[in-house]
Scaffold this motif. Structure first.
Motif, short mmCIF file in Angstrom:
data_model
loop_
_atom_site.label_atom_id
_atom_site.label_comp_id
_atom_site.label_asym_id
_atom_site.label_seq_id
_atom_site.Cartn_x
_atom_site.Cartn_y
_atom_site.Cartn_z
N LEU A 163 0.83 -1.21 0.00
CA LEU A 163 0.00 0.00 0.00
C LEU A 163 0.86 1.26 0.00
O LEU A 163 0.54 2.25 -0.65
N ARG A 164 1.98 1.23 0.74
CA ARG A 164 2.86 2.39 0.77
C ARG A 164 3.45 2.66 -0.61
O ARG A 164 3.62 3.80 -1.03
N GLY A 167 0.76 4.18 -2.84
CA GLY A 167 0.41 5.57 -2.57
C GLY A 167 -1.06 5.68 -2.26
O GLY A 167 -1.55 4.99 -1.37
N LEU A 195 -4.80 -1.55 10.54
CA LEU A 195 -4.00 -0.61 11.34
C LEU A 195 -3.64 -1.18 12.70
O LEU A 195 -2.59 -0.90 13.25
N LEU B 194 -3.00 6.92 6.62
CA LEU B 194 -2.05 6.36 7.58
C LEU B 194 -1.44 5.06 7.04
O LEU B 194 -0.29 4.74 7.26
N LEU B 195 -2.29 4.31 6.29
CA LEU B 195 -1.84 3.02 5.76
C LEU B 195 -0.78 3.20 4.69
O LEU B 195 0.12 2.38 4.55
N THR B 196 -0.92 4.26 3.90
CA THR B 196 -0.02 4.43 2.76
C THR B 196 1.15 5.35 3.08
O THR B 196 2.03 5.53 2.25
N ALA B 197 1.16 5.92 4.31
CA ALA B 197 2.21 6.88 4.63
C ALA B 197 3.52 6.18 5.01
O ALA B 197 3.49 5.07 5.53
N PRO B 199 6.66 5.56 7.47
CA PRO B 199 6.57 5.52 8.93
C PRO B 199 7.11 6.76 9.66
O PRO B 199 6.63 7.08 10.74
#
Lengths: 452, 452
Positions: A163-164, A167, A195, B194-197, B199
């Motif tokens: 997912l990161r 984006g 989460l 938050l999921l794609t950000a 850390p």
């Protein structure tokens, strides 16, 4: 409604823009207009007469066309799109979600929608044509196809890394769907659960199994009922093989809920659901004429019933004076029952298993109403016209008509629904015809027998 | 509605349960009933007559009481709670969200709600009393207080670690709110972001600044309009100092949207919004009698107008026969206009800045309608009664009444709203009185002048 205030903010903006427009300050209007969110621009257009509407549209930045068109009601949208050149329409519709695109395309004239489809790129066209193929007012038509799917054997930290990389997520994603190798829907994972999950857990340990899914051909009103009943925010859509084909989010359903709830009110007054408050005079007159024509026939039928009693009426003018009271009371009582049963049906409360109970209840209310209002009207007439026999006659007619009103109000929508006729549309006319005819027959008939 | 099918599944279950209940298979009913989701149980209760309703309630597992009560409409809920002992009510309401609890408490008789409040633990009671203090039908009343707040200087991985420790998140959390040291709302972060950000990014780099917030005292219908207009899924609620006090999610708003949309239809038929389709006969009769009483007065007024022309009527019985046609057509045309304007107001489309335009438009439609239906009725009457003068008289009366109907239908709701009277409630009666009186005066008056 009622005492509640409108959203003050939007009203003030609207007035400011109208004022600036009237005084020809177009640069100022353009600036104000293009700083508003799409929902506010749509409200402003829907609150304006046709001419102001097209002036405003010309001042609107073309980048906002798509977002605003999405928010407009069908009638207003079509009016605006008809004035645009096809290339501009294509540009405006380009970035729309599948569901909004399908809805917009289906409400356009065939020739325009073909032009638009032709000038879209391959992938978008396929998506749009697929949605259109499910048929208007179905789950497939209102769904979005941008779901994020997970496989059951993947771990949370793999997903988070993916997912990161990816984006941004599609708008209003609150749930990920879990599909098997063959794309069958087997589970779901709320976004919030990812989460709070420990990184090395796998999806199948985390997911809710066999989530409730909407069949792609389900009518949209049923979809709306499910969302209301189960307080869903989003739901997956599956085809006949239980393959995941899309998702429906509640913001698409909210409009359906409002439209469904308004439908009965508009239909009962003989109006088109989508009728635009600010439509041109000719168009409105034409649309409303159907109902007036039906009512003219009904009124003439009632007159024809009175006509049978011409001899009675010419001997006792007082009967002519009182002739409207009994039909009028029957109409109101019958419409109360009709409205309640129609709403009960819309909410899914009325079904074959309880309709007999409901009819008996409304008959009982009709009889009770009959006794109450018969006594009251008899007293009034006896006092006013100093004629006890006349009071008795009108009381008897009132009793008969109130029972008829309760019976007709409760059974008509049930019968019409079985015959697949929309009770909100024709129920009220048929009901009024019944209460008029029964009321006049009972009153003038009894008077002819007893008073002459 | 219309041709749309009901949710088949629920209907089938409902029939199965009713059948089992009728044949006394209580164990079987209990088993079926307690396996249904709360929304379905609520639907089943709302679709049942009072006696079946209390039988079903007794068969329901007490663990489900709270969840089912949340889903019930006010009328049905009160009926059920009145039969429960207070301790059971307390148990049932214990685990409810603040918003549902406040709504349930406010609809209970004072004595019961005091009992319930007294037996709640300190923290829950404070939450409930706070919500009740904002007043029914406000944002503060329908909001939830279980928001998750973040500080701007915290990094994503700290938050993720915190959330994993915390475990479950509140239901339907789609956004975290960012507050300053003094609890002022300064931003929001969608859960998906938050999921794609990455850390090590901090909240202030991630958040949307100055999010739209709902003032805690805003009426709930305005809240619903904002959700509809901006397609929100949830929104933060702030007090007068812009401190975050709660959040509203769309599932709470959906009911308000439906109720607002239904309100006009129910009011226009003289029904209470919350009227339960399966209420006892006496209760229904009593509630509906107000409207019938008002209509009786109106009908008597119309009769009194006809009474002025007794001499004319006794000379020409044909006038008595045709006397209902003009008022009836005026009533239908006027109600079309009235319904459209009332809906336009409910949607926020009608405002002081465009109401003059709207009235002129409806007047123009009235005049056009007048010409069309005058010509038509004149032809019908001239042919039917072989009397051209009579045709002319009825045509003139039709013209006058159609213009009056358009004028009254458009101005009445605007005037009533200014006077803070709900136009849906009284508009239709006043309108019909006007079209009846004008119609009868115009028809019998002209006939008296020209035909005698």
């Amino acid at each position: 409604m009622g005492e509640a205030l409108e959203s003050k903010h939007a009203q003030t903006q609207l007035q400011a823009i109208n004022k600036a427009l009237a005084s020809g300050m177009f640069v100022h209007v353009r600036k104000m207009l293009n700083s508003l969110p799409p929902g506010d621009i749509a409200l402003l257009l829907e609150s304006s007469p046709a001419r102001t509407r097209s002036e405003l549209w010309q001042l609107l930045d073309a980048d906002f066309y798509g977002d605003v068109i999405e928010e407009l009601s069908e009638d207003v949208r079509n009016g605006i799109i008809r004035q645009m050149v096809p290339e501009k329409v294509v540009d405006a519709l380009e970035d729309m979600d599948t569901d909004d695109l399908a809805e917009t395309l289906s409400s356009l004239p065939e020739s325009v929608s073909q032009d638009v489809l032709m000038s879209m790129d391959e992938q978008d066209r396929q998506r749009a044509e697929q949605a259109l193929s499910y048929g208007e007012d179905t789950a497939g038509f209102i769904m979005n196809t941008d779901t994020i799917t997970l496989r059951p054997d993947v771990s949370v930290d793999v997903i988070l890394r993916y997912l990161r990389l990816k984006g941004e997520l599609p708008e209003d994603t609150d749930t990920f769907y879990v599909v098997s190798r063959t794309d069958r829907l087997i589970g779901k994972v709320p976004v919030t659960r990812l989460l709070t999950a420990v990184p090395d857990i796998t999806v199948d340990e985390l997911m809710d199994e066999e989530p409730e899914a909407i069949p792609v051909h389900m009518p949209e009103t049923d979809v709306a009922k499910l969302f209301e009943r189960y307080d869903w925010i989003s739901a997956p859509v599956v085809d006949e093989h239980h393959h995941l084909v899309g998702r429906i989010t509640i913001d698409d359903v909210v409009d359906i809920i409002r439209e469904d709830a308004e439908h009965s009110m508009m239909s009962m007054a003989g109006l088109d659901d989508e009728e635009d408050t600010f439509a041109p005079v000719m168009q409105s007159t034409q649309r409303r004429s159907v109902w007036l024509a039906v009512n003219l026939v009904t009124a003439l039928m009632a007159a024809a019933v009175s006509d049978l009693f011409e001899a009675t009426l010419s001997q006792m003018a007082v009967l002519a004076i009182l002739n409207t009271i009994v039909p009028s009371m029957g109409g109101v009582a019958g419409n109360q029952t009709l409205t309640l049963v129609i709403r009960g049906m819309a909410l899914g409360h009325v079904s074959p298993s309880n309709s007999r109970w409901l009819v008996s209840k409304e008959l009982a209310i009709g009889a009770l109403n009959g006794i109450i209002w018969a006594l009251l009207i008899a007293s009034v007439i006896a006092l006013w016209k100093q004629d006890f026999a006349l009071g008795g006659v009108i009381a008897f007619a009132m009793m008969v008509n109130m029972v008829a009103a309760g019976l007709a109000g409760a059974t008509l929508p049930i019968i019409m629904k079985k015959m697949k006729i929309d009770p909100a549309l024709a129920g009220s006319v048929i009901l009024t015809t019944i209460t008029d005819v029964v009321g006049i027959f009972a009153f003038l008939g009894t008077a002819t027998l007893l008073l002459l």
